[in-house]
Design a protein around this motif. Structure first.
Motif, PDB file in Angstrom:
ATOM      1  N   ARG A 164       0.777  -1.018  -0.057  1.00  0.00           N
ATOM      2  CA  ARG A 164       0.026   0.039  -0.181  1.00  0.00           C
ATOM      3  C   ARG A 164       0.772   1.047  -0.015  1.00  0.00           C
ATOM      4  NH1 ARG A 164      -4.273  -1.483   4.457  1.00  0.00           N
ATOM      5  NH2 ARG A 164      -2.536  -2.465   5.520  1.00  0.00           N
ATOM      6  N   VAL A 165       1.418   1.652  -1.287  1.00  0.00           N
ATOM      7  CA  VAL A 165       2.585   2.627  -1.229  1.00  0.00           C
ATOM      8  C   VAL A 165       1.962   4.000  -1.300  1.00  0.00           C
ATOM      9  CG1 VAL A 165       3.828   0.965  -2.846  1.00  0.00           C
ATOM     10  CG2 VAL A 165       2.168   2.432  -3.772  1.00  0.00           C
ATOM     11  N   SER A 166       2.869   4.996  -1.316  1.00  0.00           N
ATOM     12  CA  SER A 166       2.649   6.374  -1.522  1.00  0.00           C
ATOM     13  C   SER A 166       3.325   6.568  -2.769  1.00  0.00           C
ATOM     14  CB  SER A 166       3.260   7.305  -0.211  1.00  0.00           C
ATOM     15  OG  SER A 166       4.819   7.241  -0.435  1.00  0.00           O
ATOM     16  N   MET A 167       3.086   7.933  -3.282  1.00  0.00           N
ATOM     17  CA  MET A 167       3.681   8.245  -4.483  1.00  0.00           C
ATOM     18  C   MET A 167       5.128   8.494  -4.421  1.00  0.00           C
ATOM     19  SD  MET A 167       1.401   8.666  -6.825  1.00  0.00           S
ATOM     20  CE  MET A 167       2.052   9.805  -8.041  1.00  0.00           C
ATOM     21  N   ALA A 168       5.772   8.465  -3.204  1.00  0.00           N
ATOM     22  CA  ALA A 168       7.209   8.518  -2.879  1.00  0.00           C
ATOM     23  C   ALA A 168       7.773   7.465  -2.892  1.00  0.00           C
ATOM     24  CB  ALA A 168       7.551   9.511  -1.722  1.00  0.00           C
ATOM     25  N   THR A 169       7.171   6.054  -2.439  1.00  0.00           N
ATOM     26  CA  THR A 169       7.938   4.945  -1.962  1.00  0.00           C
ATOM     27  C   THR A 169       9.091   4.510  -2.901  1.00  0.00           C
ATOM     28  OG1 THR A 169       5.786   4.032  -1.050  1.00  0.00           O
ATOM     29  CG2 THR A 169       7.331   2.530  -1.468  1.00  0.00           C
ATOM     30  N   ARG A 170       8.747   4.280  -4.352  1.00  0.00           N
ATOM     31  CA  ARG A 170       9.816   3.597  -5.125  1.00  0.00           C
ATOM     32  C   ARG A 170      11.084   4.637  -5.003  1.00  0.00           C
ATOM     33  NH1 ARG A 170       7.449   1.332 -10.453  1.00  0.00           N
ATOM     34  NH2 ARG A 170       7.509  -0.359  -8.994  1.00  0.00           N
ATOM     35  N   ARG A 171      10.754   5.926  -5.039  1.00  0.00           N
ATOM     36  CA  ARG A 171      11.915   6.813  -5.185  1.00  0.00           C
ATOM     37  C   ARG A 171      12.627   6.791  -3.801  1.00  0.00           C
ATOM     38  NH1 ARG A 171      12.186  11.880  -2.676  1.00  0.00           N
ATOM     39  NH2 ARG A 171       9.890  12.064  -2.893  1.00  0.00           N
ATOM     40  N   LEU A 172      11.779   6.738  -2.624  1.00  0.00           N
ATOM     41  CA  LEU A 172      12.634   6.409  -1.427  1.00  0.00           C
ATOM     42  C   LEU A 172      13.380   5.241  -1.533  1.00  0.00           C
ATOM     43  CD1 LEU A 172       9.792   7.878   1.116  1.00  0.00           C
ATOM     44  CD2 LEU A 172      11.908   9.188   0.235  1.00  0.00           C
ATOM     45  N   VAL A 173      12.813   4.084  -1.989  1.00  0.00           N
ATOM     46  CA  VAL A 173      13.670   3.029  -1.843  1.00  0.00           C
ATOM     47  C   VAL A 173      14.912   2.974  -2.831  1.00  0.00           C
ATOM     48  CG1 VAL A 173      13.519   0.461  -2.620  1.00  0.00           C
ATOM     49  CG2 VAL A 173      11.659   1.410  -1.440  1.00  0.00           C
ATOM     50  N   ALA A 174      14.663   3.551  -3.815  1.00  0.00           N
ATOM     51  CA  ALA A 174      16.038   3.662  -4.754  1.00  0.00           C
ATOM     52  C   ALA A 174      16.981   4.559  -4.219  1.00  0.00           C
ATOM     53  CB  ALA A 174      15.551   4.344  -6.209  1.00  0.00           C
ATOM     54  N   GLU A 175      16.498   5.656  -3.550  1.00  0.00           N
ATOM     55  CA  GLU A 175      17.589   6.620  -2.922  1.00  0.00           C
ATOM     56  C   GLU A 175      18.244   6.015  -1.686  1.00  0.00           C
ATOM     57  OE1 GLU A 175      15.057  10.874  -3.623  1.00  0.00           O
ATOM     58  OE2 GLU A 175      15.169  10.050  -1.587  1.00  0.00           O
ATOM     59  N   GLU A 176      17.464   5.190  -1.022  1.00  0.00           N
ATOM     60  CA  GLU A 176      18.059   4.275  -0.055  1.00  0.00           C
ATOM     61  C   GLU A 176      19.228   3.503  -0.383  1.00  0.00           C
ATOM     62  OE1 GLU A 176      19.432   3.081   3.808  1.00  0.00           O
ATOM     63  OE2 GLU A 176      17.693   4.699   3.298  1.00  0.00           O
ATOM     64  N   GLY A 177      18.954   3.019  -1.494  1.00  0.00           N
ATOM     65  CA  GLY A 177      19.952   1.906  -2.161  1.00  0.00           C
ATOM     66  C   GLY A 177      20.032   0.452  -1.522  1.00  0.00           C
ATOM     67  N   GLY A 178      20.890  -0.271  -2.120  1.00  0.00           N
ATOM     68  CA  GLY A 178      21.174  -1.396  -1.677  1.00  0.00           C
ATOM     69  C   GLY A 178      20.201  -2.652  -2.131  1.00  0.00           C
ATOM     70  N   PHE A 179      19.237  -2.388  -3.072  1.00  0.00           N
ATOM     71  CA  PHE A 179      17.896  -3.105  -3.239  1.00  0.00           C
ATOM     72  C   PHE A 179      18.243  -3.505  -4.761  1.00  0.00           C
ATOM     73  CE2 PHE A 179      16.194  -0.951   0.230  1.00  0.00           C
ATOM     74  CZ  PHE A 179      15.607  -1.689   0.871  1.00  0.00           C
TER      75      PHE A 179
END
Length: 299
Positions: A164-179
């Motif tokens: 159940r995502v937000s509009m920012a979820t994918r960007r935040l995951v990519a910014e965190e890195g390591g995935f």
């Protein structure tokens, strides 16, 4: 639309050759959602109780709901072990979508699953709708989830699925890195690349139809046979198509749903059916992601 443009064409008729190991026709990804204890609960500071994916449709939201809490608790106390046993019996690797708070409250199933070779994938810190959650809170939740899983499983997660995502979820995951990938998408049966945080980002799509969540929806499964029949029919269609166009079959499981004694044999019947077929790669999602990164890197 600039942040999340819709791609309605995808690969179209020119689908890439998946080239699964040993020429497999189908890559089968079994996912066990481990969420119990991370759902909305007044005890955990939420203003209402959970109503989603429980045995009681339309349960009240206001105030503390002890019945719903106990239904969810069944998943961590009993259901998760029943499903993990069924996977062990079939010798089948799987991916756990594990919520960070769930892992903190009950880490033993994650320790057991990791020791048995299953992948532990991040499933958000809470099993809540992140739409409207402050971006910095969501960022903090991503980091807390990583830490919880790493502490319990002994390794950092390389996959992400919020649900159940937000509009920012994918960007935040990519910014965190390591995935290696995220699975917050249902639009295809092959992995694909998108751009997130200014870099290529791999999506390994998931499913909501071949999913035991439909035991808890009005248009869903009623019996173990319903579940087994749907999974087998889906598998057979993909296996036939896989002679020329191999894809992924996703199967979604929940500890508190298929972990009930009246449902678990639907999963067992499906796994027995698959075990009798050639040309099936039963894979963890991280394995699928690594294969795609090697064979189909971003342009």
């Amino acid at each position: 639309m600039d942040a999340h443009p819709r791609d309605l064409s995808g690969y179209g008729r020119d689908r890439p050759a998946a080239d699964w190991p040993d020429g497999a026709r189908v890559a089968l990804s079994l996912v066990l959602n481990y969420e119990e204890g991370a759902e909305r609960s007044v005890e955990h500071g939420d203003g209402e109780s959970e109503t989603y994916l429980t045995e009681i449709a339309g349960a009240p939201r206001a105030g503390r709901d002890l019945i719903t809490e106990s239904i969810y608790a069944f998943g961590g106390r009993v259901g998760v072990w029943r499903v993990l046993d069924a996977l062990d019996e079939a010798g089948t690797p799987a991916t756990l979508f594990a919520c960070g708070q769930t892992v903190e409250l009950n880490p033993d199933p994650v320790r057991h699953a990791a020791a048995r070779g299953h992948e532990i994938c991040s499933h958000g810190y809470r099993w809540i709708d992140y739409d409207g959650v402050d971006e910095e809170v969501e960022r903090d939740h991503i980091r807390r989830t990583i830490a919880a899983i790493e502490a319990a499983a002994g390794a950092r997660p390389v996959g992400w699925y919020t649900g159940r995502v937000s509009m920012a979820t994918r960007r935040l995951v990519a910014e965190e890195g390591g995935f290696l990938y995220d699975s917050d998408d249902y639009s295809d049966e092959l992995p694909f690349w998108v751009e997130a945080a200014g870099r290529p980002h791999l999506v390994v799509p998931y499913t909501l139809d071949a999913n035991d969540a439909r035991f808890a929806t009005p248009n869903g499964f009623r019996t173990a046979d319903d579940f087994a029949t749907y999974l087998i029919d889906a598998f057979e269609a993909l296996w036939r198509e896989g002679a020329t166009s191999p894809g992924i079959m996703n199967v979604g499981l929940h500890c508190r749903l298929v972990g009930r004694p009246g449902r678990i044999d639907g999963l067992r019947r499906f796994l027995e059916h698959v075990r009798g077929r050639e040309g099936v790669w039963v894979a963890r999602r991280a394995d699928i992601a690594r294969h795609w990164i090697e064979r189909h890197p971003p342009a």
